[in-house]
Motif scaffolding. Structure first.
Motif, PDB file in Angstrom:
ATOM      1  N   UNK A  46       9.871  -5.715   6.750  1.00 25.02           N
ATOM      2  CA  UNK A  46       8.849  -4.888   7.114  1.00 25.02           C
ATOM      3  C   UNK A  46       7.806  -4.499   5.649  1.00 25.02           C
ATOM      4  N   UNK A  47       8.282  -4.659   4.338  1.00 29.21           N
ATOM      5  CA  UNK A  47       7.606  -4.379   3.531  1.00 29.21           C
ATOM      6  C   UNK A  47       6.711  -5.725   3.103  1.00 29.21           C
ATOM      7  N   UNK A  48       7.300  -6.956   3.118  1.00 30.83           N
ATOM      8  CA  UNK A  48       6.540  -8.021   3.180  1.00 30.83           C
ATOM      9  C   UNK A  48       5.421  -8.147   4.103  1.00 30.83           C
ATOM     10  N   UNK A  49       5.452  -7.808   5.256  1.00 30.85           N
ATOM     11  CA  UNK A  49       4.570  -7.683   6.364  1.00 30.85           C
ATOM     12  C   UNK A  49       3.276  -6.650   5.997  1.00 30.85           C
ATOM     13  N   UNK A  50       3.794  -5.866   5.801  1.00 34.13           N
ATOM     14  CA  UNK A  50       3.098  -4.418   5.182  1.00 34.13           C
ATOM     15  C   UNK A  50       2.127  -4.873   3.956  1.00 34.13           C
ATOM     16  N   UNK A  51       2.632  -5.378   3.027  1.00 32.02           N
ATOM     17  CA  UNK A  51       2.101  -5.755   1.841  1.00 32.02           C
ATOM     18  C   UNK A  51       1.129  -6.816   1.964  1.00 32.02           C
ATOM     19  N   UNK A  52       1.462  -7.945   3.144  1.00 33.25           N
ATOM     20  CA  UNK A  52       0.615  -8.997   3.630  1.00 33.25           C
ATOM     21  C   UNK A  52      -0.929  -8.289   4.193  1.00 33.25           C
TER      22      UNK A  52
END
Length: 203
Positions: free
Chosen positions: A12-18
């Motif tokens: 979730x954090x990786x996709x949100x940061x992207x």
């Protein structure tokens, strides 16, 4: 007691940061976790801090690309297989455009650069097989051909992902580009076009 990493929170954090990176939003710990149910400590738990997060964002893009390329079946037609890798590359970018953009942001290091390099090596190996099977000229340099093929495909896909070109032009332009490169490398034009079109139809 320290929290154990949760793969779902990490993703979730990786996709949100992207997404934030692609949208040119300022990324802070507070803004990143806002609305996710995670605390700011989750960034340290999963990534060791913001630099680790950016490495993970880039790496996730290559991890997903590797999985997509690994799903490309080998057939008796090496030119089809080379084109099919290009189709998989394009589909991966369209499925996760924010991660695709982040993959090539060299301001962040990669956690595993060799894994990223391995995705390009798949193209080199496919080009070598097409040469060795007699579809391309004996003097064809697989690395040079793979570089040209990737650079042309990457440029076209990037223009579509960024909205400069409509998605509808991707397949016809990719087919023509691949045919031009591979026939210049020695393949028969009609046979090449059939192989490349079949790859895009299947993809």
């Amino acid at each position: 007691m320290p929290r154990r990493p949760d793969p779902a929170v990490r993703r979730l954090l990786v996709e949100r940061a992207a997404r934030m990176l692609a949208g040119r939003e300022p990324v802070t710990l507070r803004v990143l976790v806002e609305g996710t149910g995670a605390s700011t400590m989750a960034v340290y738990t999963h990534f060791g801090g913001m630099p680790g997060l950016w490495r993970a964002v880039r790496q996730e893009g290559f991890t997903r690309l590797a999985a997509r390329l690994d799903a490309v079946a080998r057939t008796a037609d090496p030119v089809h297989d080379l084109a099919a890798l290009g189709v998989a590359y394009a589909r991966n970018a369209l499925d996760a455009p924010e991660l695709y953009r982040a993959m090539f942001d060299a301001r962040a290091d990669l956690a595993d650069a060799r894994a990223a390099d391995a995705t390009f090596q798949r193209l080199v190996d496919a080009a070598a097989r097409a040469r060795d099977d007699g579809r391309l000229a004996p003097g064809t340099d697989p690395l040079a051909l793979a570089t040209r093929y990737w650079a042309a495909g990457h440029g076209l896909v990037s223009l579509v992902v960024q909205g400069v070109l409509p998605a509808g032009v991707l397949e016809p332009q990719a087919v023509e580009t691949a045919v031009a490169l591979l026939t210049a490398a020695g393949d028969d034009p009609a046979r090449c076009r059939a192989s490349v079109r079949r790859a895009w139809s299947a993809g």
